[in-house]
Design a protein around this motif. Structure first.
Motif, mmCIF file in Angstrom:
data_model
loop_
_atom_site.group_PDB
_atom_site.id
_atom_site.type_symbol
_atom_site.label_atom_id
_atom_site.label_comp_id
_atom_site.label_asym_id
_atom_site.label_seq_id
_atom_site.Cartn_x
_atom_site.Cartn_y
_atom_site.Cartn_z
ATOM 1 N N SER A 118 38.130 47.771 1.095
ATOM 2 C CA SER A 118 38.854 48.839 0.784
ATOM 3 C C SER A 118 39.641 49.358 2.031
ATOM 4 O O SER A 118 39.253 49.631 2.854
ATOM 5 N N LEU A 119 40.893 49.499 1.627
ATOM 6 C CA LEU A 119 41.807 50.104 2.846
ATOM 7 C C LEU A 119 41.537 51.393 2.799
ATOM 8 O O LEU A 119 41.754 52.004 3.778
ATOM 9 N N PHE A 120 40.962 52.304 1.663
ATOM 10 C CA PHE A 120 40.760 53.707 1.691
ATOM 11 C C PHE A 120 39.563 53.846 2.812
ATOM 12 O O PHE A 120 39.909 54.619 3.671
ATOM 13 N N ASP A 121 38.587 53.054 2.785
ATOM 14 C CA ASP A 121 37.708 53.001 3.919
ATOM 15 C C ASP A 121 38.071 52.577 5.077
ATOM 16 O O ASP A 121 37.666 53.422 6.184
ATOM 17 N N ALA A 122 38.908 51.770 5.139
ATOM 18 C CA ALA A 122 39.380 51.336 6.600
ATOM 19 C C ALA A 122 40.128 52.516 7.388
ATOM 20 O O ALA A 122 40.209 52.794 8.424
ATOM 21 N N THR A 123 41.191 53.070 6.332
ATOM 22 C CA THR A 123 41.969 54.218 6.872
ATOM 23 C C THR A 123 41.323 55.104 7.429
ATOM 24 O O THR A 123 41.777 55.510 8.425
ATOM 25 N N TRP A 124 40.400 55.608 6.698
ATOM 26 C CA TRP A 124 39.574 56.899 7.381
ATOM 27 C C TRP A 124 38.595 56.492 8.320
ATOM 28 O O TRP A 124 38.410 57.450 9.403
ATOM 29 N N SER A 125 38.038 55.355 8.477
ATOM 30 C CA SER A 125 37.210 55.076 9.759
ATOM 31 C C SER A 125 38.375 54.798 10.919
ATOM 32 O O SER A 125 37.913 55.225 12.078
ATOM 33 N N GLY A 126 39.530 54.240 10.574
ATOM 34 C CA GLY A 126 40.553 54.052 11.758
ATOM 35 C C GLY A 126 40.899 55.586 12.117
ATOM 36 O O GLY A 126 41.146 55.656 13.367
ATOM 37 N N ALA A 127 41.258 56.494 11.293
ATOM 38 C CA ALA A 127 41.769 57.870 11.668
ATOM 39 C C ALA A 127 40.632 58.562 12.295
ATOM 40 O O ALA A 127 41.006 59.373 13.402
ATOM 41 N N LYS A 128 39.117 58.184 12.126
ATOM 42 C CA LYS A 128 38.233 58.861 12.947
ATOM 43 C C LYS A 128 38.170 58.419 14.387
ATOM 44 O O LYS A 128 38.108 59.270 15.108
ATOM 45 N N THR A 129 38.513 57.125 14.717
ATOM 46 C CA THR A 129 38.466 56.872 15.984
ATOM 47 C C THR A 129 39.713 57.331 16.794
ATOM 48 O O THR A 129 39.782 57.671 17.930
ATOM 49 N N SER A 130 40.829 57.236 16.109
ATOM 50 C CA SER A 130 42.341 57.722 16.556
ATOM 51 C C SER A 130 41.968 59.100 16.994
ATOM 52 O O SER A 130 42.563 59.494 18.149
ATOM 53 N N ILE A 131 41.816 60.018 16.177
ATOM 54 C CA ILE A 131 41.522 61.528 16.324
ATOM 55 C C ILE A 131 40.630 61.603 17.353
ATOM 56 O O ILE A 131 40.689 62.613 18.215
ATOM 57 N N SER A 132 39.343 61.243 17.460
ATOM 58 C CA SER A 132 38.359 61.488 18.282
ATOM 59 C C SER A 132 38.894 61.026 19.838
ATOM 60 O O SER A 132 38.559 61.737 20.721
ATOM 61 N N ILE A 133 39.525 60.015 19.887
ATOM 62 C CA ILE A 133 39.921 59.827 21.215
ATOM 63 C C ILE A 133 41.235 60.513 21.645
ATOM 64 O O ILE A 133 41.176 60.927 22.903
ATOM 65 N N THR A 134 42.281 60.922 20.487
ATOM 66 C CA THR A 134 43.047 61.609 21.045
ATOM 67 C C THR A 134 42.639 63.158 21.390
ATOM 68 O O THR A 134 42.918 63.843 22.325
ATOM 69 N N LEU A 157 40.613 48.612 22.545
ATOM 70 C CA LEU A 157 39.567 48.806 21.811
ATOM 71 C C LEU A 157 39.052 47.405 21.163
ATOM 72 O O LEU A 157 39.989 46.406 20.995
ATOM 73 N N SER A 158 37.818 47.292 21.100
ATOM 74 C CA SER A 158 37.190 45.840 20.696
ATOM 75 C C SER A 158 37.514 45.855 19.231
ATOM 76 O O SER A 158 37.616 46.432 18.537
ATOM 77 N N ALA A 159 37.243 44.492 18.715
ATOM 78 C CA ALA A 159 37.661 44.033 17.160
ATOM 79 C C ALA A 159 36.685 44.673 16.474
ATOM 80 O O ALA A 159 36.894 45.098 15.076
ATOM 81 N N ASP A 160 35.231 45.187 16.813
ATOM 82 C CA ASP A 160 34.678 45.791 15.886
ATOM 83 C C ASP A 160 34.621 47.288 15.862
ATOM 84 O O ASP A 160 34.176 48.006 15.054
ATOM 85 N N ILE A 161 35.718 47.814 16.355
ATOM 86 C CA ILE A 161 36.128 49.374 16.415
ATOM 87 C C ILE A 161 37.764 49.379 15.788
ATOM 88 O O ILE A 161 38.496 49.132 16.430
ATOM 89 N N VAL A 162 37.511 49.916 14.605
ATOM 90 C CA VAL A 162 38.803 49.864 14.054
ATOM 91 C C VAL A 162 39.530 51.330 14.330
ATOM 92 O O VAL A 162 39.032 52.408 14.390
ATOM 93 N N SER A 163 40.792 51.312 14.410
ATOM 94 C CA SER A 163 41.745 52.438 14.518
ATOM 95 C C SER A 163 43.086 52.429 13.832
ATOM 96 O O SER A 163 43.115 51.245 13.296
ATOM 97 N N LEU A 164 43.805 53.348 13.576
ATOM 98 C CA LEU A 164 45.222 53.152 12.861
ATOM 99 C C LEU A 164 45.756 52.462 13.420
ATOM 100 O O LEU A 164 46.584 51.539 12.830
ATOM 101 N N GLY A 165 45.952 52.262 14.943
ATOM 102 C CA GLY A 165 46.973 51.309 15.479
ATOM 103 C C GLY A 165 46.344 49.720 15.176
ATOM 104 O O GLY A 165 47.096 49.153 14.989
ATOM 105 N N GLY A 166 45.004 49.524 15.281
ATOM 106 C CA GLY A 166 44.634 48.477 14.851
ATOM 107 C C GLY A 166 44.817 47.937 13.590
ATOM 108 O O GLY A 166 45.356 46.762 13.332
ATOM 109 N N LEU A 167 45.050 49.022 12.591
ATOM 110 C CA LEU A 167 45.075 48.609 11.262
ATOM 111 C C LEU A 167 46.524 48.204 11.094
ATOM 112 O O LEU A 167 47.070 47.225 10.560
#
Length: 311
Positions: free
Chosen positions: A101-117, A255-265
């Protein structure tokens, strides 16, 4: 002989003196933070983007707790019926080549990007403000720090981050360390200039003459007056860090392959821009909403924290 007119005692009333009432001030009470939120609340556009930003942040940190999204999971890769499903009522953002699901991937990626930022901005601002404040107050520190600033100021920050990211290896904390190792010095230089302007004002000169310690002058006399300036700098740093993280993830650095982010997506689905455009444009749209919301809310807060705007 001139006749004095009679005074009608009923026309006059003696008022008793009340020392307590005499000390009261008729002007309304002023609260700085109440005025800040009142000024901010008048900006309807900022309120809209603040609500939007809060919704995105809540979705980014709550939804992944229930989705259990794993970017390395490919158990549906052979299920052709689950692959490349376009957005619908069941799969809001559609699915990718692995049936995820891209819905799940997008919010997981947003969590990583927002956290780092947010973490990078917090570290950069705290270190930069403290170092910059003492930098602006001390001539001895100024001589040394100017040389340090001249060295790092002439090297592109992105180049430093990329070299450190390659050297340290991929990982969340490694990328965070690489992004904040030198970025604070630019905030410190900015604060140094503001402190140098404030330190020579009359009340600070008088305070210094009376023997007030430098740290007390910084935290009591100077930094409270720089609240709006610091907020303005934070509103500039936040979108800058999220753009840096996105770019590094897009080129596969940090970021490693097991960590999803918006840039990675965005990098992962850039090859689908023609065949399955939703895979590319949905993460881009979420990233754009985050960046725009952070900037507009930050600028509105910077204006609201300026006392000159409190009418």
């Amino acid at each position: 002989m001139e006749v004095q007119p009679k005074i009608n005692d009923a026309s006059f009333r003696f008022v008793e003196t009340n020392d307590v009432e005499a000390e009261k001030i008729d002007s309304p009470k002023y609260s700085y933070w109440q005025s800040v939120w009142r000024t901010f609340g008048r900006n309807k556009v900022a309120i809209f983007f603040l609500i939007l930003m809060l919704v995105i942040i809540l979705m980014s940190f709550i939804q992944p707790m229930f989705s259990g999204y794993d970017p390395m999971n490919a158990e549906k890769i052979n299920d052709l019926s689950a692959r490349y499903i376009e957005p619908n009522s069941e799969h809001w953002f559609g699915t990718d080549a692995n049936g995820q699901s891209l819905f799940d991937a997008t919010w997981s990626g947003a969590k990583t990007s927002i956290s780092i930022t947010v973490l990078a901005t917090l570290i950069t601002t705290v270190i930069g403000v403290i170092v910059g404040a003492f930098w602006g107050m001390s001539q001895k520190i100024d001589v040394f720090m100017l040389e340090v600033y001249n060295i790092f100021g002439n090297i592109p920050t992105l180049l430093i981050i990329m070299v450190l990211a390659y050297s340290l290896g991929n990982g969340f904390w490694n990328l965070l360390f690489a992004m904040t190792l030198t970025s604070w010095i630019f905030t410190a230089y900015f604060i140094r200039v503001q402190v140098m302007i404030m330190r020579d004002r009359e009340y600070n000169l008088a305070s210094r003459t009376l023997g007030t310690p430098a740290n007390r002058m910084i935290f009591k006399n100077i930094l409270p007056y720089l609240t709006s300036i610091i907020t303005t700098d934070v509103s500039r740093i936040l979108p800058g860090f999220i753009a840096t993280e996105t770019f590094l993830s897009f080129i596969g650095v940090g970021l490693s392959a097991d960590i999803v982010s918006l840039g990675g997506l965005i990098q992962k689905y850039s090859t689908n821009i023609a065949s399955q455009p939703y895979l590319f444009w949905i993460p881009v749209s979420v990233l754009a909403l985050i960046s725009v919301s952070l900037y507009i809310v930050g600028q509105a807060l910077a204006d609201a924290t300026d006392p000159k705007n409190h009418i």
